[in-house]
Scaffold this motif. Structure first.
Motif, PDB file in Angstrom:
ATOM      1  N   GLN A 214       0.913  -1.178  -0.189  1.00 33.33           N
ATOM      2  CA  GLN A 214       0.062  -0.043  -0.001  1.00 33.33           C
ATOM      3  C   GLN A 214       0.932   1.217   0.006  1.00 33.33           C
ATOM      4  N   PRO A 215       0.553   2.061  -0.862  1.00 32.92           N
ATOM      5  CA  PRO A 215       1.544   3.386  -0.968  1.00 32.92           C
ATOM      6  C   PRO A 215       1.377   4.428   0.028  1.00 32.92           C
ATOM      7  N   GLN A 216       0.517   4.435   0.691  1.00 34.22           N
ATOM      8  CA  GLN A 216       0.149   5.077   1.973  1.00 34.22           C
ATOM      9  C   GLN A 216       0.852   4.702   3.237  1.00 34.22           C
ATOM     10  N   MET A 244       2.270  -9.286  15.993  1.00 32.65           N
ATOM     11  CA  MET A 244       2.546  -7.897  15.940  1.00 32.65           C
ATOM     12  C   MET A 244       3.051  -7.479  14.707  1.00 32.65           C
ATOM     13  N   LEU A 245       2.628  -6.081  14.383  1.00 35.05           N
ATOM     14  CA  LEU A 245       3.328  -5.527  13.212  1.00 35.05           C
ATOM     15  C   LEU A 245       3.158  -4.053  13.346  1.00 35.05           C
ATOM     16  N   GLY A 246       4.345  -3.300  12.977  1.00 35.93           N
ATOM     17  CA  GLY A 246       4.320  -1.908  12.786  1.00 35.93           C
ATOM     18  C   GLY A 246       4.097  -1.131  11.562  1.00 35.93           C
ATOM     19  N   VAL A 247       3.614  -0.065  11.376  1.00 34.67           N
ATOM     20  CA  VAL A 247       3.398   0.610  10.193  1.00 34.67           C
ATOM     21  C   VAL A 247       3.827   2.091  10.148  1.00 34.67           C
ATOM     22  N   GLU A 248       4.437   2.704   9.402  1.00 35.69           N
ATOM     23  CA  GLU A 248       4.391   4.151   9.262  1.00 35.69           C
ATOM     24  C   GLU A 248       3.601   4.516   8.055  1.00 35.69           C
ATOM     25  N   LEU A 249       2.531   5.625   8.594  1.00 35.60           N
ATOM     26  CA  LEU A 249       1.388   6.203   7.790  1.00 35.60           C
ATOM     27  C   LEU A 249       2.129   7.496   7.133  1.00 35.60           C
ATOM     28  N   LYS A 250       2.101   7.664   6.025  1.00 37.00           N
ATOM     29  CA  LYS A 250       2.604   9.009   5.193  1.00 37.00           C
ATOM     30  C   LYS A 250       1.708   9.960   5.838  1.00 37.00           C
ATOM     31  N   GLY A 251       2.218  11.131   6.359  1.00 40.51           N
ATOM     32  CA  GLY A 251       1.037  12.141   6.689  1.00 40.51           C
ATOM     33  C   GLY A 251       1.172  12.321   8.133  1.00 40.51           C
ATOM     34  N   GLY A 252       1.968  11.617   8.992  1.00 36.77           N
ATOM     35  CA  GLY A 252       2.185  11.744  10.445  1.00 36.77           C
ATOM     36  C   GLY A 252       1.005  11.657  11.330  1.00 36.77           C
ATOM     37  N   THR A 253       0.993  12.370  12.141  1.00 35.10           N
ATOM     38  CA  THR A 253      -0.048  12.464  13.405  1.00 35.10           C
ATOM     39  C   THR A 253      -1.623  12.797  12.622  1.00 35.10           C
ATOM     40  N   ALA A 322      -8.204  -1.122   4.349  1.00 33.90           N
ATOM     41  CA  ALA A 322      -8.268  -0.526   3.142  1.00 33.90           C
ATOM     42  C   ALA A 322      -9.092   0.765   3.086  1.00 33.90           C
ATOM     43  N   GLN A 323     -10.638   0.333   3.696  1.00 26.87           N
ATOM     44  CA  GLN A 323     -11.401   1.319   3.738  1.00 26.87           C
ATOM     45  C   GLN A 323     -11.025   2.630   4.617  1.00 26.87           C
ATOM     46  N   ALA A 324     -10.250   2.279   5.448  1.00 30.53           N
ATOM     47  CA  ALA A 324      -9.779   3.494   6.468  1.00 30.53           C
ATOM     48  C   ALA A 324      -8.710   4.318   5.648  1.00 30.53           C
ATOM     49  N   LEU A 325      -7.971   3.515   4.821  1.00 27.05           N
ATOM     50  CA  LEU A 325      -6.836   4.254   4.185  1.00 27.05           C
ATOM     51  C   LEU A 325      -7.553   5.273   3.087  1.00 27.05           C
ATOM     52  N   ALA A 326      -8.666   4.546   2.416  1.00 27.35           N
ATOM     53  CA  ALA A 326      -9.276   5.251   1.502  1.00 27.35           C
ATOM     54  C   ALA A 326      -9.870   6.712   2.013  1.00 27.35           C
ATOM     55  N   GLN A 327     -10.049   6.894   3.085  1.00 28.04           N
ATOM     56  CA  GLN A 327     -10.434   8.111   4.065  1.00 28.04           C
ATOM     57  C   GLN A 327      -9.372   9.100   4.133  1.00 28.04           C
ATOM     58  N   LEU A 328      -8.262   8.749   3.990  1.00 26.45           N
ATOM     59  CA  LEU A 328      -6.997   9.758   4.225  1.00 26.45           C
ATOM     60  C   LEU A 328      -6.981  11.018   3.252  1.00 26.45           C
TER      61      LEU A 328
END
Length: 328
Positions: A214-216, A244-253, A322-328
């Motif tokens: 996912q590019p986000q 457990m896994l960690g992700v880094e979302l582009k766009g920060g807080t 996926a639907q949560a990412l679509a709302q960014l």
């Protein structure tokens, strides 16, 4: 069979004891092998409250603690003092899921006559048994996977008969005995530990693989992914990569807040290891004491989210994310 005996058998140990909390287990395990005037070397990649215990409370008890980068073998040796009595590590680590190879550290401990204490909460004995790799004492926050239903606070210490007897003595003095209801609930949870962890392993891998596409997400931290820094070590020493896994979302807080508000299956909560999927922000929990700059330097920038993958269907979780990412 008691829950302590069951855990000892799972870990391949002589004995075990359950106590009132994970931090209680951490404190008592160390106090069982350390005395005033002793020195402890700890990995710097540890749970935030464990760091506070070592840096603050142990000093009041006359126990000196040094922190080192666990991947730098020379740092372990340079940190040794005449009073050093033990080394402590967590693996896999929180929240970057770094997987440490215990054997070189264990070899140093054996040469120097030190106790190696390992927090193996994230792995559970299903995925990893530290005693088989040279550890002397193993700690669990039984609040997490051992119980597995997010309705208990408990801890456990595993090791030799002598160490566990000392932990039991300290448990009575410090009032850290587990209560009967909590013990009963942990027993219930441990009956399904193996099947739960196997499901956690399977679903987390599927979610991590999806997230990595996912590019986000700027980065995905999961030892089962080939791009993870410790993937080869994890393949060699773990029976499963964990839940457990960690992700880094582009766009920060701002991006992380919008993502969390949009979730419908996963819940925004700080615990882990239960049947339900939980998502937490280290900036508000385990690493809240650090500044944004310090967190970024530690590899945990704003926008970092930690997923504790539950027992839901992998496709359902992926659809929710996926639907949560679509709302960014």
């Amino acid at each position: 069979m008691t829950i302590a005996k069951r855990l000892a058998l799972l870990e391949g140990a002589e004995a075990a004891v359950f106590v009132a909390s994970g931090m209680g287990a951490t404190a008592l395990a160390h106090l069982a092998v350390l005395r005033p005037g002793d020195h402890l070397i700890s990995s710097e990649w540890v749970y935030g409250t464990t760091h506070k215990l070592f840096q603050g409370e142990f000093g009041r008890l006359g126990i000196d603690v040094s922190f080192v980068d666990p991947l730098e073998a020379r740092q372990w040796k340079r940190a040794l003092k005449k009073t050093t009595r033990a080394i402590f590590v967590e693996t896999p680590t929180n929240p970057l899921l770094r997987v440490l190879d215990l054997e070189p550290i264990a070899a140093l401990c054996k040469t120097e006559g030190l106790a190696l204490v390992v927090d193996s909460t994230f792995a559970t004995p299903v995925n990893f048994r530290p005693l088989e790799h040279g550890a002397d004492v193993v700690i669990h926050s039984a609040t997490k996977y051992l119980n597995g239903h997010s309705d208990v606070i408990a801890g456990a210490v595993v090791g030799s008969e002598a160490v566990i007897e000392e932990v039991k003595k300290l448990m009575r003095i410090w009032g850290q005995a587990i209560d009967p209801m909590a013990a009963w609930l942990v027993e219930r949870g441990m009956k399904t530990l193996v099947v739960r962890v196997e499901r956690h392993n399977q679903t987390a891998l599927a979610v991590a693989q999806w997230c990595s596409q996912q590019p986000q997400f700027a980065a995905v931290h999961f030892p089962g992914l080939p791009g993870h820094k410790d993937h080869e070590v994890a393949k060699r020493i773990l029976n499963g990569f964990g839940g457990m896994l960690g992700v880094e979302l582009k766009g920060g807080t701002r991006a992380s807040e919008r993502f969390l508000r949009a979730l419908t299956i996963a819940a925004h909560a700080p615990s882990l290891g239960g049947v339900e999927t939980l998502v937490s922000e280290p900036r508000l929990t385990s690493h809240a004491m650090l500044s944004p700059e310090e967190r970024a330097q530690a590899g945990i920038p704003d926008g970092f989210l930690r997923f504790s993958i539950g027992l839901e269907d992998a496709d359902d979780l992926i659809a929710d994310f996926a639907q949560a990412l679509a709302q960014l």
